[in-house]
Scaffold this motif. Structure first.
Motif, PDB file in Angstrom:
ATOM      1  N   ASN A  15       2.623  -4.533   7.693  1.00  0.00           N
ATOM      2  CA  ASN A  15       3.438  -5.036   6.842  1.00  0.00           C
ATOM      3  C   ASN A  15       3.541  -4.160   5.611  1.00  0.00           C
ATOM      4  N   PRO A  16       4.668  -3.502   5.201  1.00  0.00           N
ATOM      5  CA  PRO A  16       4.627  -2.606   4.005  1.00  0.00           C
ATOM      6  C   PRO A  16       4.239  -3.706   2.620  1.00  0.00           C
ATOM      7  N   LYS A  17       4.608  -5.002   2.671  1.00  0.00           N
ATOM      8  CA  LYS A  17       4.453  -5.566   1.574  1.00  0.00           C
ATOM      9  C   LYS A  17       2.765  -5.780   1.196  1.00  0.00           C
ATOM     10  N   ILE A  18       1.852  -5.635   1.866  1.00  0.00           N
ATOM     11  CA  ILE A  18       0.496  -5.787   1.858  1.00  0.00           C
ATOM     12  C   ILE A  18       0.106  -4.394   0.982  1.00  0.00           C
ATOM     13  N   TYR A  19       0.695  -3.344   1.132  1.00  0.00           N
ATOM     14  CA  TYR A  19       0.368  -1.982   0.409  1.00  0.00           C
ATOM     15  C   TYR A  19       1.223  -2.189  -1.125  1.00  0.00           C
ATOM     16  N   GLU A  20       2.400  -2.628  -0.777  1.00  0.00           N
ATOM     17  CA  GLU A  20       3.178  -2.787  -2.267  1.00  0.00           C
ATOM     18  C   GLU A  20       2.621  -3.988  -3.130  1.00  0.00           C
ATOM     19  N   ASN A  21       2.038  -5.126  -2.879  1.00  0.00           N
ATOM     20  CA  ASN A  21       1.553  -6.075  -3.622  1.00  0.00           C
ATOM     21  C   ASN A  21       0.146  -6.106  -3.989  1.00  0.00           C
ATOM     22  N   TYR A  22      -0.745  -5.467  -3.030  1.00  0.00           N
ATOM     23  CA  TYR A  22      -2.148  -5.369  -3.250  1.00  0.00           C
ATOM     24  C   TYR A  22      -2.831  -4.224  -3.282  1.00  0.00           C
ATOM     25  N   GLY A  23      -2.191  -2.887  -2.814  1.00  0.00           N
ATOM     26  CA  GLY A  23      -2.680  -1.782  -2.782  1.00  0.00           C
ATOM     27  C   GLY A  23      -3.367  -1.319  -1.585  1.00  0.00           C
ATOM     28  N   GLU A  24      -4.083  -0.042  -1.719  1.00  0.00           N
ATOM     29  CA  GLU A  24      -4.716   0.395  -0.720  1.00  0.00           C
ATOM     30  C   GLU A  24      -5.959  -0.104  -0.045  1.00  0.00           C
ATOM     31  N   GLU A  25      -6.677  -0.770  -0.892  1.00  0.00           N
ATOM     32  CA  GLU A  25      -7.983  -1.410  -0.467  1.00  0.00           C
ATOM     33  C   GLU A  25      -7.513  -2.816   0.556  1.00  0.00           C
ATOM     34  N   GLU A  26      -6.667  -3.704   0.139  1.00  0.00           N
ATOM     35  CA  GLU A  26      -6.213  -4.668   1.071  1.00  0.00           C
ATOM     36  C   GLU A  26      -5.212  -4.274   2.320  1.00  0.00           C
ATOM     37  N   LEU A  27      -4.722  -2.834   2.238  1.00  0.00           N
ATOM     38  CA  LEU A  27      -4.320  -2.385   3.257  1.00  0.00           C
ATOM     39  C   LEU A  27      -5.371  -1.911   4.357  1.00  0.00           C
ATOM     40  N   SER A  28      -6.387  -1.225   3.852  1.00  0.00           N
ATOM     41  CA  SER A  28      -7.522  -0.957   4.775  1.00  0.00           C
ATOM     42  C   SER A  28      -8.084  -2.012   5.281  1.00  0.00           C
ATOM     43  N   ASN A  29      -8.150  -3.141   4.701  1.00  0.00           N
ATOM     44  CA  ASN A  29      -8.742  -4.437   5.208  1.00  0.00           C
ATOM     45  C   ASN A  29      -7.809  -4.797   6.295  1.00  0.00           C
ATOM     46  N   VAL A  30      -6.698  -4.791   6.294  1.00  0.00           N
ATOM     47  CA  VAL A  30      -5.721  -5.269   7.397  1.00  0.00           C
ATOM     48  C   VAL A  30      -5.698  -4.388   8.508  1.00  0.00           C
TER      49      VAL A  30
END
Length: 146
Positions: A49-64
């Motif tokens: 989901n692109p909203k993960i990167y937009e709202n929380y940044g790269e750290e949360e994106l790497s967790n997903v």
């Protein structure tokens, strides 16, 4: 970040945390609404989901991504890849993959209630019948707060 950069990030995280390569594609899917990402069983691709990167940044994106890579590697190894399986739980804990992602949209509660006896407050999205329901803590009457 575009889909090629996302795939490169997934490949890098796969080598770092799982010591095996990711040989499929990863891409952003803007139609995802309630989930951070998903692993496709049939094609072995990962959607994020692109909203993960937009709202929380790269750290949360790497967790997903780590969470979805747990599904990916366990499925290809014919091990338990579902959330309820012990193999999945063990691998997710080992690599530090979270069980759930951060909420994508903040919850907005429309109805507020309060117990008249113990003052416990309740927030609900749907309206409840105060004559039918009681407080779960003390069985007191519930009153709607405006």
């Amino acid at each position: 970040m575009n889909n090629e950069q996302l795939t490169a990030l997934v490949r890098q995280l796969s080598l770092t945390f799982f010591a095996t390569s990711f040989s499929h594609q990863a891409y952003f899917n803007p139609r995802l609404r309630t989930t951070g990402g998903r692993y496709m069983l049939a094609t072995h691709h990962i959607e994020v989901n692109p909203k993960i990167y937009e709202n929380y940044g790269e750290e949360e994106l790497s967790n997903v991504i780590k969470h979805e890579l747990c599904h990916y590697h366990l499925h290809l190894a014919n091990l338990g890849y579902q959330h309820r399986d012990a193999d999945f739980k063990q691998l997710a804990k080992q690599v530090g993959a979270p069980r759930f992602c951060q909420p994508l949209t903040p919850r907005e509660y429309e109805h507020n209630y309060k117990c008249e006896s113990c003052s416990t407050s309740y927030q609900r999205q749907r309206k409840i019948d105060t004559t039918r329901y009681r407080c779960g803590r003390c069985k007191g009457k519930i009153k709607k707060i405006e």
